[in-house]
Design a protein around this motif. Structure first.
Motif, PDB file in Angstrom:
ATOM      1  N   ASN A 280       4.202   0.700  -3.668  1.00 26.12           N
ATOM      2  CA  ASN A 280       5.194  -0.377  -3.778  1.00 26.12           C
ATOM      3  C   ASN A 280       6.377  -0.133  -2.841  1.00 26.12           C
ATOM      4  O   ASN A 280       6.916  -1.071  -2.258  1.00 26.12           O
ATOM      5  CB  ASN A 280       5.711  -0.497  -5.218  1.00 26.12           C
ATOM      6  CG  ASN A 280       4.682  -1.141  -6.144  1.00 26.12           C
ATOM      7  OD1 ASN A 280       3.625  -1.572  -5.692  1.00 26.12           O
ATOM      8  ND2 ASN A 280       4.972  -1.180  -7.426  1.00 26.12           N
TER       9      ASN A 280
ATOM     10  N   LYS B 199       6.149  -4.699  -2.249  1.00 28.96           N
ATOM     11  CA  LYS B 199       4.725  -4.849  -2.586  1.00 28.96           C
ATOM     12  C   LYS B 199       3.901  -3.857  -1.768  1.00 28.96           C
ATOM     13  O   LYS B 199       4.285  -3.496  -0.651  1.00 28.96           O
ATOM     14  CB  LYS B 199       4.256  -6.262  -2.251  1.00 28.96           C
ATOM     15  CG  LYS B 199       5.157  -7.359  -2.748  1.00 28.96           C
ATOM     16  CD  LYS B 199       5.196  -7.432  -4.258  1.00 28.96           C
ATOM     17  CE  LYS B 199       6.203  -8.495  -4.692  1.00 28.96           C
ATOM     18  NZ  LYS B 199       6.465  -8.426  -6.144  1.00 28.96           N
ATOM     19  N   PRO B 200       2.742  -3.464  -2.294  1.00 28.78           N
ATOM     20  CA  PRO B 200       1.891  -2.544  -1.543  1.00 28.78           C
ATOM     21  C   PRO B 200       1.465  -3.158  -0.209  1.00 28.78           C
ATOM     22  O   PRO B 200       1.327  -4.379  -0.103  1.00 28.78           O
ATOM     23  CB  PRO B 200       0.668  -2.368  -2.447  1.00 28.78           C
ATOM     24  CG  PRO B 200       1.103  -2.806  -3.791  1.00 28.78           C
ATOM     25  CD  PRO B 200       2.163  -3.828  -3.585  1.00 28.78           C
ATOM     26  N   PRO B 201       1.253  -2.311   0.810  1.00 32.55           N
ATOM     27  CA  PRO B 201       0.725  -2.795   2.085  1.00 32.55           C
ATOM     28  C   PRO B 201      -0.736  -3.223   1.910  1.00 32.55           C
ATOM     29  O   PRO B 201      -1.353  -2.920   0.894  1.00 32.55           O
ATOM     30  CB  PRO B 201       0.822  -1.566   2.986  1.00 32.55           C
ATOM     31  CG  PRO B 201       0.799  -0.401   2.054  1.00 32.55           C
ATOM     32  CD  PRO B 201       1.445  -0.855   0.792  1.00 32.55           C
ATOM     33  N   VAL B 202      -1.259  -3.902   2.907  1.00 32.03           N
ATOM     34  CA  VAL B 202      -2.674  -4.304   2.851  1.00 32.03           C
ATOM     35  C   VAL B 202      -3.573  -3.068   2.948  1.00 32.03           C
ATOM     36  O   VAL B 202      -3.269  -2.155   3.713  1.00 32.03           O
ATOM     37  CB  VAL B 202      -2.994  -5.263   4.023  1.00 32.03           C
ATOM     38  CG1 VAL B 202      -4.471  -5.623   4.035  1.00 32.03           C
ATOM     39  CG2 VAL B 202      -2.132  -6.510   3.923  1.00 32.03           C
ATOM     40  N   PHE B 203      -4.607  -3.044   2.136  1.00 36.01           N
ATOM     41  CA  PHE B 203      -5.579  -1.936   2.251  1.00 36.01           C
ATOM     42  C   PHE B 203      -6.966  -2.437   1.871  1.00 36.01           C
ATOM     43  O   PHE B 203      -7.119  -3.467   1.232  1.00 36.01           O
ATOM     44  CB  PHE B 203      -5.178  -0.761   1.346  1.00 36.01           C
ATOM     45  CG  PHE B 203      -4.814  -1.139  -0.075  1.00 36.01           C
ATOM     46  CD1 PHE B 203      -5.773  -1.549  -0.986  1.00 36.01           C
ATOM     47  CD2 PHE B 203      -3.485  -1.082  -0.499  1.00 36.01           C
ATOM     48  CE1 PHE B 203      -5.425  -1.891  -2.296  1.00 36.01           C
ATOM     49  CE2 PHE B 203      -3.130  -1.430  -1.807  1.00 36.01           C
ATOM     50  CZ  PHE B 203      -4.108  -1.837  -2.705  1.00 36.01           C
TER      51      PHE B 203
END
Ligand SMILES: Cc1cc2nc3c(=O)[nH]c(=O)nc-3n(C[C@H](O)[C@H](O)[C@H](O)COP(=O)(O)OP(=O)(O)OC[C@H]3O[C@@H](n4cnc5c(N)ncnc54)[C@H](O)[C@@H]3O)c2cc1C
Ligand code: FES
Ligand code: FES
Lengths: 300, 162
Positions: free
Chosen positions: A42, A2-6
């Motif tokens: 991702n 999953k994408p990192p927090v941004f």
């Protein structure tokens, strides 16, 4: 994964986007179609602090023709560009090459400008825009500049944009009337990443070719148009010897790297063969009044 | 902002949630809305199993952020038919063995839903061309093509066209 927090911003006008770009001092990425960026997020290959989503800026989603120049906005999708009637009529090589860009679902949402900014060495459109002599309109909140393809593209996966700049428009100038064109790509399966590709545009008058433009993709760093190959044909009478000379020049000019799919020698062979084929096809088409492209459904 | 409120229409129903900006559309549909018919294969944009329709166009939901679809109309596999009343496309996949393990099937049905709306009478070549979008590891594709051809027949019959 999953994408990192941004952090996430969603400007809805070009002005707001440019402000957002000049305000952001940390690491950030623009998000257009997302089909190159999201796989990277991702996989956590990149972890920007902020994503500036430009996909809602309706004013940048256009393809128009004015006085012979085709203007393509930053958010025009591949599909919109590929099927635009002026593009099909004036520069049929775009449609021919687009048949190799991903697939229908990718072209639904991916953008031409996103692909140009990403500059994947296997991507087709950076070469096509170089062949067409397209110019790149770049803006920041300070002002704007217009670059040639040569100045816009840097090495693989890089371009010459400053952090506070974005590509807002690509302009395709009027192409020589009756020019011939050809784009051929070799890949393991149709739709896969290209192993190697070549494109050619030329004009044929009284048996002499001029305005020859030939270039390659994925055959060595930074290869767009290759003058050494073009010079073998420019202002010369067409014959088999000239085409062979161009093909030999291509073999010598490309600098392919080996990977698990093919070694460098094979790719050199491919460059030589493709050069011959694109020149022959472009010559055959030159002077024909219309190139009505058809999606034949052929799979290779 | 790392979080955001979004409101979307999913299969005709309104959905409103506060979500993290990094949430993928595929996860939003599966985890937040419990619509697990949409499958996730590669999460890399390659396989197409996660394909759904956003405002009528096919989209890879694993390569789209949920927050990007604010205000959009989303259609997932759950919008097609029910077990006791299959849609023509589902019926055709069943009759012609268009699936084996079924993992790719939700994506296949959604890309073909888009195709049949754009072109209600595609020929075999056009079906093949569109099938290029998605991967299937089981069927060898031939039965999927036959299924879509059968769906065209069923839909023509439904419309009363011979
Ligand atoms: C399965 C699959 C197959 C594919 N096959 C091909 C293929 O065969 N050929 C091919 O060419 N491509 C292919 N692609 C990539 C596809 O074409 C992408 O859509 C394209 O490369 C990027 O466009 P995008 O709008 O999706 O950009 P995004 O992914 O949103 O952005 C790509 C990059 O460009 C930057 N960017 C985007 N717009 C701007 C702008 N206006 N100004 C400055 N920076 C900007 C972003 O910050 C990001 O770094 C494929 C993708 C997938 C998932
Ligand atoms: S899971 Fe989205 S393309 Fe594979
Ligand atoms: S039916 Fe198993 S992947 Fe397609």
């Amino acid at each position: 994964m999953k994408p990192p927090v941004f952090d996430y911003e969603q400007p809805t006008s070009l002005r707001a986007a440019l402000e957002s770009l000049s305000r952001n001092t940390g690491t950030f990425k623009l998000l257009a179609g997302g089909y190159s960026l999201l796989p990277l997020l991702n996989a956590r290959t990149i972890s920007p602090e902020c994503i500036i989503d430009i996909s809602r800026i309706g004013e940048l989603r256009y393809v128009t023709e004015e006085a012979g120049t085709i203007r393509i906005g930053a958010l025009a999708t591949h599909d919109q560009v590929m099927n635009n009637s002026a593009v099909i009529r004036e520069c049929p090589i775009v449609f021919e090459a687009y048949k190799h860009v991903g697939n229908h679902t990718i072209r639904n949402r991916g953008t031409l400008c996103g692909s140009l900014c990403f500059n994947d060495p296997t991507a087709e459109m950076p070469l096509i825009m170089s062949l067409l002599g397209a110019t790149f309109v770049v803006r920041s909140s300070w002002g704007s500049r217009t670059l040639s393809a040569n100045d816009f593209f840097k090495g693989p996966f890089t371009n010459s944009l400053m952090p506070n700049e974005m590509l807002v428009e690509v302009r395709i100038p009027r192409q020589p009337a009756g020019h011939g064109h050809s784009f051929i790509e070799i890949s393991q399966r149709y739709g896969d990443r290209g192993l190697a590709a070549a494109g050619c545009m030329l004009t044929l008058k009284y048996g002499v070719v001029s305005d020859v433009r030939i270039g390659f993709r994925n055959l060595g760093e930074g290869l767009g148009r290759v003058r050494a190959v073009e010079a073998e044909l420019e202002n010369k009478a067409v014959n088999a010897a000239a085409i062979d000379a161009a093909s030999t020049a291509a073999r010598q000019s490309v600098r392919p790297e080996a990977d698990m799919h093919a070694d460098a020698e094979y790719r050199r062979d491919v460059a030589a063969t493709l050069t011959k084929r694109v020149i022959e096809t472009a010559l055959m088409r030159a002077g024909q009044t219309s190139h009505v492209p058809s999606f034949s459904g052929r799979l290779s | 902002m790392k979080e955001r409120d979004i409101q979307v229409t999913v299969n005709g129903r309104n959905a409103k949630k506060r979500i993290e900006a990094r949430m993928l559309l595929s996860d939003f549909i599966r985890h937040e809305l419990g619509l697990t018919g949409t499958h996730v294969g590669c999460e890399n944009g390659v396989c197409g199993a996660c394909t759904i329709l956003v405002d009528g166009t096919a989209v890879r939901s694993c390569c789209t952020l949920a927050v990007q679809t604010e205000g959009c109309h989303i259609e997932t596999i759950e919008s097609l038919g029910r077990v006791n009343k299959l849609s023509p496309l589902q019926q055709a996949f069943w009759e012609k063995h268009g699936l084996q393990c079924g993992f790719c099937t939700p994506g296949m049905l959604m890309i073909m839903t888009e195709l049949l709306r754009q072109n209600p009478n595609p020929d075999r070549a056009q079906i093949r061309e569109r099938l290029n979008d998605n991967l299937c590891r089981c069927t060898g594709y031939e039965d999927i093509i036959s299924s879509v051809e059968r769906a065209v027949e069923l839909m023509r019959a439904e419309r009363g066209v011979q």
